[in-house]
Design an enzyme around this catalytic site. Structure first.
Site, PDB file in Angstrom:
ATOM      1  N   VAL A   1       0.855  -1.189   0.000  1.00  0.00           N
ATOM      2  CA  VAL A   1       0.000   0.000   0.000  1.00  0.00           C
ATOM      3  C   VAL A   1       0.890   1.239   0.000  1.00  0.00           C
ATOM      4  CG1 VAL A   1      -1.633   1.367   1.360  1.00  0.00           C
ATOM      5  CG2 VAL A   1      -1.939  -1.101   1.160  1.00  0.00           C
ATOM      6  N   LYS A   2       0.526   2.159  -0.873  1.00  0.00           N
ATOM      7  CA  LYS A   2       1.239   3.438  -0.889  1.00  0.00           C
ATOM      8  C   LYS A   2       0.283   4.500  -0.373  1.00  0.00           C
ATOM      9  CE  LYS A   2       3.166   6.726  -4.175  1.00  0.00           C
ATOM     10  NZ  LYS A   2       3.898   6.850  -5.429  1.00  0.00           N
ATOM     11  N   THR A   3       0.729   5.208   0.664  1.00  0.00           N
ATOM     12  CA  THR A   3      -0.127   6.256   1.207  1.00  0.00           C
ATOM     13  C   THR A   3       0.759   7.411   1.680  1.00  0.00           C
ATOM     14  OG1 THR A   3      -2.041   6.639   2.634  1.00  0.00           O
ATOM     15  CG2 THR A   3      -0.272   5.347   3.608  1.00  0.00           C
TER      16      THR A   3
END
Ligand code: 5RP
Length: 290
Positions: free
Chosen positions: A202-204
């Site tokens: 996940v990229k956040t």
């Protein structure tokens, strides 16, 4: 047929020694199959469990933004310092040399441009990702956006369905619409939704309370850098994110818009993999800039 002359009988069976069971260094991936783990290991360094991903996919929506006017001049010299590169298929095929030998995280959705509001994105064909031998596919999720939430979640879901057939990990990117709060509650929700729908990464964004975002996300979280900051602040952002559980960074503008991108990516690498403090990282940046 091998030469049968001097064929030796095996005699070192380690009898009495239990078979070595390997753990796996990527969060949430222990139960995945060999191909998935191989690709994830190309992205996340097995020695540190971390990754410095260099993102230069911005052109798919922004065009030739500052630092990305000439990929051959500004980005190619940085690639050797990245653990993984993230870009679109157009840039990969036209401007990235075929011998860089780095894992590719392929920007796999596209739709509209900065001239309109959010994207009504569609995803690229899995065949293209396979042809380009990518190590991950990345798609964006617009959680909380009434018009595009369902469409982008369906995109992620469909990408995972196709990519997992070929053991290609998928990265979910949490977009932040103008109306969303940039807080741990929102990023925690969006990150968890990515993972629940099958994202392997996940990229956040980093935020106050980031530890909770990471804790509730069962797969590795990497942070985007966001808008350009002074170098020391950008290194502080990396340091805080790593210290609070991020598995790495997927950074663009804070590297390629730096006064010295080659020095900056090396400083980011040292903060992520060697635990340099922001002061030490900045000192390294200054030394490398001399
Ligand atoms: C946008 C992206 C970009 O690659 C991402 O935002 C990383 O770049 P930056 O560090 O410049 O924010 O995924 O959807």
């Amino acid at each position: 047929m091998a030469d049968l002359d001097d064929l030796r009988e095996g005699n070192n069976f380690g009898l009495g020694v239990a078979t070595q069971q390997q753990g796996f260094h990527v969060k949430g991936a222990a139960n995945l199959s060999w191909g998935m783990k191989d690709r994830l290991s190309r992205i996340f360094n097995p020695a540190t469990g971390k990754a410095v991903m260099l993102a230069f996919d911005h052109g798919f929506i922004m065009g030739p933004t500052s630092g990305l006017e000439r990929i051959d001049l500004t980005i190619v010299p940085l690639i050797e310092y990245a653990d993984c590169i993230m870009c679109t298929r157009g840039i990969l095929q036209s401007a990235v040399p075929t011998d860089v030998n780095k894992p590719i995280c392929l920007r796999s959705d596209a739709g509209t441009s900065i001239l309109t509001e959010l994207n009504d994105n569609v995803v690229i064909d899995i065949d293209d990702a396979i042809r380009m031998n990518v190590s991950a596919m990345a798609v964006m999720l617009a959680v909380g956006d009434p018009a595009f939430e369902a469409k982008t979640i369906a995109n992620l879901y469909a990408t995972v369905d196709k990519a997992s057939r070929y053991n290609i990990p998928v990265m979910g990117i949490t977009a932040v619409g103008k109306q969303m709060a940039r807080d741990a509650r929102y990023f925690g929700l969006a990150s968890r939704i990515c993972a629940e729908n099958g994202a392997n990464i996940v990229k956040t964004y980093y935020c106050d309370g980031f530890k909770k975002v990471v804790a509730a996300c069962p797969v590795p979280v990497v942070i985007a850098g966001g808008k350009k900051l002074p170098e020391k602040e950008a290194l502080e952002l990396c340091y805080n994110a790593i210290n609070e559980g991020a598995a790495g960074v997927d950074m663009g503008r804070n590297v390629f818009q730096s006064e010295n991108p080659v020095a900056m990516i090396q400083a980011v690498h040292a903060v992520v993999h060697k635990g340099l403090t922001p002061d030490q990282g900045f000192e390294l940046f200054q030394d490398l800039s001399k």
